[in-house]
Design a protein around this motif. Structure first.
Motif, PDB file in Angstrom:
ATOM      1  N   LEU A  83     -16.087 -25.416 -77.827  1.00  0.00           N
ATOM      2  CA  LEU A  83     -16.887 -25.192 -76.579  1.00  0.00           C
ATOM      3  C   LEU A  83     -16.262 -25.266 -75.349  1.00  0.00           C
ATOM      4  N   ILE A  84     -16.198 -24.331 -74.528  1.00  0.00           N
ATOM      5  CA  ILE A  84     -15.706 -24.400 -73.147  1.00  0.00           C
ATOM      6  C   ILE A  84     -16.807 -24.651 -72.167  1.00  0.00           C
ATOM      7  N   GLU A  85     -16.885 -25.547 -71.337  1.00  0.00           N
ATOM      8  CA  GLU A  85     -17.836 -25.743 -70.243  1.00  0.00           C
ATOM      9  C   GLU A  85     -17.032 -25.863 -69.082  1.00  0.00           C
ATOM     10  N   PRO A  86     -17.852 -25.755 -67.932  1.00  0.00           N
ATOM     11  CA  PRO A  86     -17.118 -26.214 -66.647  1.00  0.00           C
ATOM     12  C   PRO A  86     -17.197 -27.747 -66.410  1.00  0.00           C
ATOM     13  N   ASN A  87     -16.172 -28.144 -65.641  1.00  0.00           N
ATOM     14  CA  ASN A  87     -15.849 -29.626 -65.408  1.00  0.00           C
ATOM     15  C   ASN A  87     -16.800 -29.465 -63.981  1.00  0.00           C
ATOM     16  N   GLY A  88     -17.945 -30.531 -63.996  1.00  0.00           N
ATOM     17  CA  GLY A  88     -18.708 -30.828 -62.901  1.00  0.00           C
ATOM     18  C   GLY A  88     -18.004 -31.321 -61.485  1.00  0.00           C
ATOM     19  N   LYS A  89     -16.908 -31.714 -61.901  1.00  0.00           N
ATOM     20  CA  LYS A  89     -16.005 -32.545 -60.685  1.00  0.00           C
ATOM     21  C   LYS A  89     -14.994 -31.530 -60.066  1.00  0.00           C
ATOM     22  N   GLY A  90     -15.080 -30.250 -60.499  1.00  0.00           N
ATOM     23  CA  GLY A  90     -13.764 -29.475 -59.981  1.00  0.00           C
ATOM     24  C   GLY A  90     -14.195 -28.001 -60.486  1.00  0.00           C
ATOM     25  N   ARG A  91     -13.108 -27.196 -60.350  1.00  0.00           N
ATOM     26  CA  ARG A  91     -13.079 -25.683 -60.729  1.00  0.00           C
ATOM     27  C   ARG A  91     -12.443 -25.705 -62.217  1.00  0.00           C
ATOM     28  N   TYR A 129     -12.140 -25.952 -66.251  1.00  0.00           N
ATOM     29  CA  TYR A 129     -12.933 -25.698 -67.573  1.00  0.00           C
ATOM     30  C   TYR A 129     -12.603 -26.710 -68.691  1.00  0.00           C
ATOM     31  N   VAL A 130     -13.512 -27.485 -69.564  1.00  0.00           N
ATOM     32  CA  VAL A 130     -13.015 -28.535 -70.448  1.00  0.00           C
ATOM     33  C   VAL A 130     -13.212 -27.684 -71.743  1.00  0.00           C
ATOM     34  N   LEU A 131     -12.226 -28.143 -72.485  1.00  0.00           N
ATOM     35  CA  LEU A 131     -12.104 -27.497 -74.135  1.00  0.00           C
ATOM     36  C   LEU A 131     -12.479 -28.504 -74.917  1.00  0.00           C
ATOM     37  N   LYS A 132     -13.523 -28.304 -75.666  1.00  0.00           N
ATOM     38  CA  LYS A 132     -14.007 -29.618 -76.666  1.00  0.00           C
ATOM     39  C   LYS A 132     -13.969 -28.781 -78.011  1.00  0.00           C
ATOM     40  N   TYR A 133     -13.790 -29.703 -78.923  1.00  0.00           N
ATOM     41  CA  TYR A 133     -14.175 -29.474 -80.465  1.00  0.00           C
ATOM     42  C   TYR A 133     -15.007 -30.348 -81.149  1.00  0.00           C
ATOM     43  N   LYS A 134     -15.707 -30.000 -81.925  1.00  0.00           N
ATOM     44  CA  LYS A 134     -16.473 -30.752 -82.854  1.00  0.00           C
ATOM     45  C   LYS A 134     -15.839 -31.580 -84.051  1.00  0.00           C
ATOM     46  N   LYS A 135     -15.833 -32.997 -84.154  1.00  0.00           N
ATOM     47  CA  LYS A 135     -15.181 -33.499 -85.154  1.00  0.00           C
ATOM     48  C   LYS A 135     -15.994 -34.846 -85.499  1.00  0.00           C
ATOM     49  N   PRO A 136     -16.572 -35.129 -86.649  1.00  0.00           N
ATOM     50  CA  PRO A 136     -17.369 -33.893 -87.321  1.00  0.00           C
ATOM     51  C   PRO A 136     -18.562 -33.367 -86.877  1.00  0.00           C
ATOM     52  N   ARG A 137     -19.051 -34.682 -85.969  1.00  0.00           N
ATOM     53  CA  ARG A 137     -20.577 -34.471 -85.618  1.00  0.00           C
ATOM     54  C   ARG A 137     -20.578 -34.625 -84.091  1.00  0.00           C
ATOM     55  N   GLN A 138     -19.525 -34.995 -83.368  1.00  0.00           N
ATOM     56  CA  GLN A 138     -19.579 -35.301 -81.980  1.00  0.00           C
ATOM     57  C   GLN A 138     -18.371 -34.416 -81.262  1.00  0.00           C
ATOM     58  N   TRP A 139     -18.737 -33.885 -80.061  1.00  0.00           N
ATOM     59  CA  TRP A 139     -17.931 -33.304 -79.285  1.00  0.00           C
ATOM     60  C   TRP A 139     -16.789 -33.939 -78.688  1.00  0.00           C
ATOM     61  N   ARG A 140     -15.499 -33.694 -78.507  1.00  0.00           N
ATOM     62  CA  ARG A 140     -14.725 -34.365 -77.970  1.00  0.00           C
ATOM     63  C   ARG A 140     -13.712 -33.370 -77.169  1.00  0.00           C
ATOM     64  N   ALA A 141     -13.447 -33.773 -75.956  1.00  0.00           N
ATOM     65  CA  ALA A 141     -12.599 -33.035 -75.161  1.00  0.00           C
ATOM     66  C   ALA A 141     -11.092 -32.987 -75.531  1.00  0.00           C
ATOM     67  N   CYS A 142     -10.796 -32.036 -75.405  1.00  0.00           N
ATOM     68  CA  CYS A 142      -9.141 -32.062 -75.819  1.00  0.00           C
ATOM     69  C   CYS A 142      -8.251 -31.379 -74.771  1.00  0.00           C
ATOM     70  N   GLY A 143      -8.901 -30.852 -73.418  1.00  0.00           N
ATOM     71  CA  GLY A 143      -8.075 -30.237 -72.538  1.00  0.00           C
ATOM     72  C   GLY A 143      -8.626 -29.900 -71.378  1.00  0.00           C
ATOM     73  N   LYS A 144      -8.150 -29.685 -70.266  1.00  0.00           N
ATOM     74  CA  LYS A 144      -8.717 -29.050 -69.130  1.00  0.00           C
ATOM     75  C   LYS A 144      -8.087 -27.787 -68.569  1.00  0.00           C
ATOM     76  N   PHE A 145      -8.578 -26.722 -68.370  1.00  0.00           N
ATOM     77  CA  PHE A 145      -8.039 -25.520 -67.919  1.00  0.00           C
ATOM     78  C   PHE A 145      -8.557 -24.554 -66.714  1.00  0.00           C
ATOM     79  N   LYS A 146      -7.772 -23.820 -66.255  1.00  0.00           N
ATOM     80  CA  LYS A 146      -8.073 -23.139 -64.842  1.00  0.00           C
ATOM     81  C   LYS A 146      -9.091 -22.131 -65.098  1.00  0.00           C
ATOM     82  N   SER A 147      -9.327 -21.567 -66.371  1.00  0.00           N
ATOM     83  CA  SER A 147     -10.321 -20.731 -66.666  1.00  0.00           C
ATOM     84  C   SER A 147     -10.850 -20.780 -67.845  1.00  0.00           C
TER      85      SER A 147
END
Length: 109
Positions: free
Chosen positions: A13-21, A23-41
């Motif tokens: 899942l890639i979603e915008p970070n509400g605090k800036g410009r 994007y947060v990359l998340k993965y689901k393991k096993p039933r919960q979304w976990r953030a693994c990094g922030k990216f410019k786009s």
């Protein structure tokens, strides 16, 4: 906008970070979304998944036999809710609908 894709047992899942410009990359393991990094786009986040540079050892260590789809193949959900609800309705109406390996699984996010 929120972008999602399912590849094998991995959901991303890639979603915008509400605090800036960023994007947060998340993965689901096993039933919960976990953030693994922030990216410019969203494109750079999708490329990190494709290149195995997410910071998630289980994914980054996998050898992918065919190229991972670019961001254009990810599902777009501008609200974060619509695609999940629509997918559930379609699965209920068409239980034999095959899972293409992209987007949401039958159980949603």
């Amino acid at each position: 906008m929120i972008y999602t894709i399912k590849h094998s047992d991995w959901q991303w899942l890639i979603e915008p970070n509400g605090k800036g410009r960023k994007y947060v990359l998340k993965y689901k393991k096993p039933r919960q979304w976990r953030a693994c990094g922030k990216f410019k786009s969203p494109e750079t986040a999708a490329q990190a998944v494709a290149d195995g540079k997410t910071g998630v050892k289980g994914w980054d260590g996998l050898k992918h036999e065919k190229p991972f789809p670019a961001l254009s193949a990810w599902l777009i959900d501008p609200t974060g809710v619509v695609l999940k609800a629509a997918t559930r309705l379609l699965r209920a109406a068409l239980p034999d609908l095959p899972d293409s390996g992209r987007g949401f699984p039958a159980s949603g996010r």
